[in-house]
Structures are given as C-alpha cells and as structure tokens.
Design a protein around this motif. Structure first.
Motif, mmCIF file in Angstrom:
data_model
loop_
_atom_site.group_PDB
_atom_site.id
_atom_site.type_symbol
_atom_site.label_atom_id
_atom_site.label_comp_id
_atom_site.label_asym_id
_atom_site.label_seq_id
_atom_site.Cartn_x
_atom_site.Cartn_y
_atom_site.Cartn_z
ATOM 1 N N ASP A 66 0.835 -1.208 0.000
ATOM 2 C CA ASP A 66 0.000 0.000 0.000
ATOM 3 C C ASP A 66 0.868 1.255 0.000
ATOM 4 O OD1 ASP A 66 -2.357 -1.518 0.224
ATOM 5 O OD2 ASP A 66 -2.266 -1.525 2.414
ATOM 6 N N ALA A 67 1.934 1.210 0.817
ATOM 7 C CA ALA A 67 2.810 2.369 0.949
ATOM 8 C C ALA A 67 3.493 2.709 -0.364
ATOM 9 C CB ALA A 67 3.854 2.108 2.042
ATOM 10 N N LYS A 68 3.865 1.683 -1.127
ATOM 11 C CA LYS A 68 4.607 1.933 -2.358
ATOM 12 C C LYS A 68 3.757 2.649 -3.408
ATOM 13 C CE LYS A 68 8.221 1.191 -0.951
ATOM 14 N NZ LYS A 68 9.089 2.360 -0.803
ATOM 15 N N VAL A 69 2.442 2.445 -3.381
ATOM 16 C CA VAL A 69 1.563 3.177 -4.299
ATOM 17 C C VAL A 69 1.686 4.679 -4.045
ATOM 18 C CG1 VAL A 69 -0.820 3.571 -5.008
ATOM 19 C CG2 VAL A 69 -0.049 1.243 -4.491
ATOM 20 N N VAL A 70 1.594 5.060 -2.771
ATOM 21 C CA VAL A 70 1.669 6.477 -2.404
ATOM 22 C C VAL A 70 3.090 6.999 -2.578
ATOM 23 C CG1 VAL A 70 1.211 8.170 -0.589
ATOM 24 C CG2 VAL A 70 -0.218 6.131 -0.776
ATOM 25 N N ASN A 71 4.081 6.177 -2.202
ATOM 26 C CA ASN A 71 5.484 6.561 -2.357
ATOM 27 C C ASN A 71 5.819 6.889 -3.806
ATOM 28 O OD1 ASN A 71 7.291 4.661 0.150
ATOM 29 N ND2 ASN A 71 7.049 6.853 -0.036
ATOM 30 N N PHE A 72 5.363 6.028 -4.706
ATOM 31 C CA PHE A 72 5.647 6.259 -6.121
ATOM 32 C C PHE A 72 4.984 7.548 -6.591
ATOM 33 C CE2 PHE A 72 4.449 5.416 -10.672
ATOM 34 C CZ PHE A 72 5.721 5.639 -11.186
ATOM 35 N N ALA A 73 3.743 7.758 -6.163
ATOM 36 C CA ALA A 73 3.018 8.968 -6.562
ATOM 37 C C ALA A 73 3.706 10.227 -6.050
ATOM 38 C CB ALA A 73 1.583 8.907 -6.042
ATOM 39 N N SER A 74 4.067 10.239 -4.765
ATOM 40 C CA SER A 74 4.670 11.443 -4.192
ATOM 41 C C SER A 74 6.063 11.694 -4.766
ATOM 42 C CB SER A 74 4.723 11.348 -2.662
ATOM 43 O OG SER A 74 5.520 10.258 -2.241
ATOM 44 N N ASN A 75 6.817 10.626 -5.016
ATOM 45 C CA ASN A 75 8.135 10.787 -5.629
ATOM 46 C C ASN A 75 8.016 11.303 -7.060
ATOM 47 O OD1 ASN A 75 9.763 10.014 -3.485
ATOM 48 N ND2 ASN A 75 9.751 7.861 -4.040
ATOM 49 N N LEU A 76 7.015 10.811 -7.779
ATOM 50 C CA LEU A 76 6.803 11.246 -9.156
ATOM 51 C C LEU A 76 6.492 12.739 -9.216
ATOM 52 C CD1 LEU A 76 6.604 10.283 -12.107
ATOM 53 C CD2 LEU A 76 4.165 9.843 -11.696
ATOM 54 N N ALA A 77 5.646 13.193 -8.306
ATOM 55 C CA ALA A 77 5.316 14.619 -8.248
ATOM 56 C C ALA A 77 6.559 15.448 -7.945
ATOM 57 C CB ALA A 77 4.247 14.866 -7.187
ATOM 58 N N ALA A 78 7.350 14.970 -6.974
ATOM 59 C CA ALA A 78 8.551 15.707 -6.598
ATOM 60 C C ALA A 78 9.555 15.762 -7.745
ATOM 61 C CB ALA A 78 9.194 15.058 -5.364
ATOM 62 N N VAL A 79 9.716 14.654 -8.459
ATOM 63 C CA VAL A 79 10.646 14.621 -9.590
ATOM 64 C C VAL A 79 10.229 15.634 -10.649
ATOM 65 C CG1 VAL A 79 11.411 13.230 -11.553
ATOM 66 C CG2 VAL A 79 11.441 12.265 -9.282
ATOM 67 N N CYS A 80 8.944 15.701 -10.925
ATOM 68 C CA CYS A 80 8.453 16.664 -11.918
ATOM 69 C C CYS A 80 8.810 18.092 -11.514
ATOM 70 C CB CYS A 80 6.943 16.523 -12.093
ATOM 71 S SG CYS A 80 6.428 14.982 -12.884
ATOM 72 N N LEU A 81 8.611 18.423 -10.233
ATOM 73 C CA LEU A 81 8.897 19.773 -9.763
ATOM 74 C C LEU A 81 10.389 20.081 -9.801
ATOM 75 C CD1 LEU A 81 6.456 20.025 -6.730
ATOM 76 C CD2 LEU A 81 6.356 21.362 -8.822
ATOM 77 N N PHE A 82 11.202 19.154 -9.292
ATOM 78 C CA PHE A 82 12.640 19.378 -9.253
ATOM 79 C C PHE A 82 13.228 19.441 -10.665
ATOM 80 C CE2 PHE A 82 12.520 17.724 -4.773
ATOM 81 C CZ PHE A 82 13.117 18.824 -4.179
ATOM 82 N N ALA A 83 12.755 18.553 -11.538
ATOM 83 C CA ALA A 83 13.273 18.552 -12.910
ATOM 84 C C ALA A 83 12.893 19.838 -13.633
ATOM 85 C CB ALA A 83 12.745 17.334 -13.665
ATOM 86 N N TYR A 84 11.684 20.315 -13.399
ATOM 87 C CA TYR A 84 11.232 21.558 -14.026
ATOM 88 C C TYR A 84 12.134 22.727 -13.630
ATOM 89 C CZ TYR A 84 8.225 25.561 -15.087
ATOM 90 O OH TYR A 84 7.736 26.759 -15.547
ATOM 91 N N ARG A 85 12.620 22.676 -12.401
ATOM 92 C CA ARG A 85 13.486 23.750 -11.921
ATOM 93 C C ARG A 85 14.967 23.483 -12.201
ATOM 94 N NH1 ARG A 85 10.527 24.633 -6.006
ATOM 95 N NH2 ARG A 85 8.503 25.291 -6.841
ATOM 96 N N GLY A 86 15.266 22.401 -12.905
ATOM 97 C CA GLY A 86 16.648 22.092 -13.274
ATOM 98 C C GLY A 86 17.506 21.646 -12.113
ATOM 99 N N LEU A 87 16.899 20.984 -11.119
ATOM 100 C CA LEU A 87 17.620 20.609 -9.912
ATOM 101 C C LEU A 87 17.925 19.112 -9.824
ATOM 102 C CD1 LEU A 87 15.676 22.833 -7.344
ATOM 103 C CD2 LEU A 87 17.900 23.273 -8.408
ATOM 104 N N VAL A 88 17.829 18.406 -10.941
ATOM 105 C CA VAL A 88 18.156 16.979 -10.965
ATOM 106 C C VAL A 88 19.387 16.784 -11.851
ATOM 107 C CG1 VAL A 88 17.387 14.654 -11.521
ATOM 108 C CG2 VAL A 88 15.731 16.342 -10.684
ATOM 109 N N LEU A 89 20.466 16.248 -11.288
ATOM 110 C CA LEU A 89 21.648 15.907 -12.076
ATOM 111 C C LEU A 89 21.436 14.507 -12.650
ATOM 112 C CD1 LEU A 89 24.653 17.145 -9.870
ATOM 113 C CD2 LEU A 89 23.518 18.314 -11.759
ATOM 114 N N TRP A 90 20.951 14.449 -13.872
ATOM 115 C CA TRP A 90 20.549 13.161 -14.431
ATOM 116 C C TRP A 90 21.729 12.225 -14.665
ATOM 117 C CZ3 TRP A 90 15.887 11.707 -13.724
ATOM 118 C CH2 TRP A 90 14.839 12.644 -13.720
ATOM 119 N N HIS A 91 22.934 12.767 -14.919
ATOM 120 C CA HIS A 91 24.081 11.878 -15.123
ATOM 121 C C HIS A 91 24.472 11.172 -13.823
ATOM 122 C CE1 HIS A 91 26.146 15.461 -13.561
ATOM 123 N NE2 HIS A 91 27.188 14.691 -13.302
#
Length: 255
Positions: free
Chosen positions: A180-205
């Motif tokens: 059950d936790a992983k459903v919510v974990n994946f959702a919240s992480n996905l939202a955070a990734v979208c926000l951080f990536a939009y702001r250029g704060l993810v070093l993809w390499h």
C-alpha cells in the motif's frame, strides 16, 4: 557540482542498499541523501537528484508487490492520485513554512512508533478485518493525502509512516501495508521529480546510474518482503524508525 566516476559508483552502492531497505520498510533516503550531500552537492540539488533516482526504486517495489497480488486496485485508484496531489501541495507549502519546524513533531511521532513496534505483543498472523468498503477507501484517501503532503513538504520517514498507517488503520498485514505504501510513495516521488526537474535541480548523469541500482534494490527488497512476511517487515520497520529518530534527534539538538 562535479561528481567523480568513483563517487558515482559509491552512490550506486548506497542506492542499491537503500532500494532494498526502502521497499521493505521505507527510510531509504537515510542512505542516499547523506551520500549525495557528501559529494559536495548543494542541498537543493541533492534533494532533486535523490528524488530523481528514488522514484525508480518505488516503481520496482510497486511492480513486484503488484505481481504478488498485494496491491488492491480500487484502493490504489484512490491513494495514487491523492498521494500525487498531496506531494504537490506539500512542495508548495515549503515556500510558506520552514520544514525545520516539523522536526520536533516528527521526532516525537517516531519515538511513539518505535515504542509501539517494540512493545506490541505478537501481531496477528495475517490481516485483521478491514473496515467497511466506503470507510476503507476514505481512510486510504486521507492517509495518502496527509502523508503525501508531508513527503512533499519534509519527507523523512514517509514510507515508514505509510506502513504504520495502513497497518494500524486499515487492518492490513505489515507486508500488504508495505505494498500500500509503495503506491503512495511512487506517486509522491513522481510529483517531486516533476517539480525538481522543471526547476533544473536533478543531475541526471548522477541520478540515472543510481536509479538503475535503486530499481534493482527495490525489486530485491519487495521480493524479500513478500517471502519474509510480517516478521521481517516489522523488524526492518523498527530498525528504520530508530535510525530516523536518532538522526532527527541529532538534527534538532544541532539546530
């Protein structure tokens, strides 16, 4: 913000281990975030890169739990979107409030959870009776929204709090609560990734090699949780709770 090849290898080792732990009991960020900070990355970049790799571990664990039949579709259909919305809401709240204000409260909650897990006498084998369907979905939605918001705002212990909530409020076994936790974990992480990536704060390499390791660790951890059952999950949750409490206690004293 240079990260050497050797540092990336060591980060991948941390991500693999974190993926295993996180799939079982949450708390994988205790390993990956300090490891990223140790390379000298600015905190906001370390946070973004951490989310960029951890979302893959959550996905791997979710797929493995789903294949084991531990993910209930109608509950996930409610908790996933609300976990996503909660994470976006929490990230927005960061702009209004200081996350450090939550540390004493979270520390208190973690101590209570640790005491509950340590002294609770043998959990029932298997699951307890679920609440009626409407109440089940309503409670699941509330858990996903509140803890999803917490994850977007602050984060430490999110997976662990989810497991305790789903087990305690919905009557699910610890193993199913991990799913059950992983459903919510994946959702919240996905939202955070979208926000951080939009702001250029993810070093993809850096994030992508870690993501491969995290994905592998998440799959292994979920497999161990499925095979080891409630006894294993309960022990690992207790260890993670104690580790989180010690870390936050040190942070509060240092602050």
């Amino acid at each position: 913000m240079e990260v050497t090849p050797l540092e990336i290898v060591l980060l991948c080792v941390a991500a693999l281990t974190a993926g295993v732990v996180d799939a079982i009991a949450g708390g994988g960020g205790l390993l990956t975030l300090p490891s990223l900070l140790a390379t000298g990355l600015p905190p906001h970049v370390a946070l973004g890169t951490n989310k960029g790799q951890s979302v893959f571990g959550a996905l791997a664990a979710l797929v493995r739990f789903s294949r084991a039949g531990l993910v209930r579709g109608e509950l996930a259909a409610v908790t996933f979107p609300l976990g996503l919305a909660g994470s976006f809401l929490g990230a927005g709240l960061v702009l209004l409030l200081r996350p450090e204000l939550l540390k004493p409260l979270v520390l208190t909650l973690l101590v209570v959870v640790a005491a509950f897990l340590a002294f609770r006498r043998g959990p029932p084998a298997g699951e307890r009776p679920e609440p009626p369907r409407n109440r089940l979905l309503a409670l699941g939605a509330l858990i996903a929204l509140l803890i999803g918001t917490y994850d977007g705002f602050f984060g430490p212990g999110t997976g662990t709090f989810l497991i305790i909530s789903f087990s305690g409020l919905l009557g699910h076994s610890m193993t199913r609560a991990s799913a059950d936790a992983k459903v919510v974990n994946f959702a919240s992480n996905l939202a955070a990734v979208c926000l951080f990536a939009y702001r250029g704060l993810v070093l993809w390499h850096v994030a992508l090699p870690m993501a491969a390791a995290q994905f592998t660790g998440g799959w292994i951890g979920a497999h161990l949780a499925v095979r080891g059952g409630d006894k294993l999950v309960r022990k690992v949750v207790l260890l993670v709770v104690v580790a989180l409490a010690l870390k936050l206690g040190r942070d509060v004293l240092a602050g």
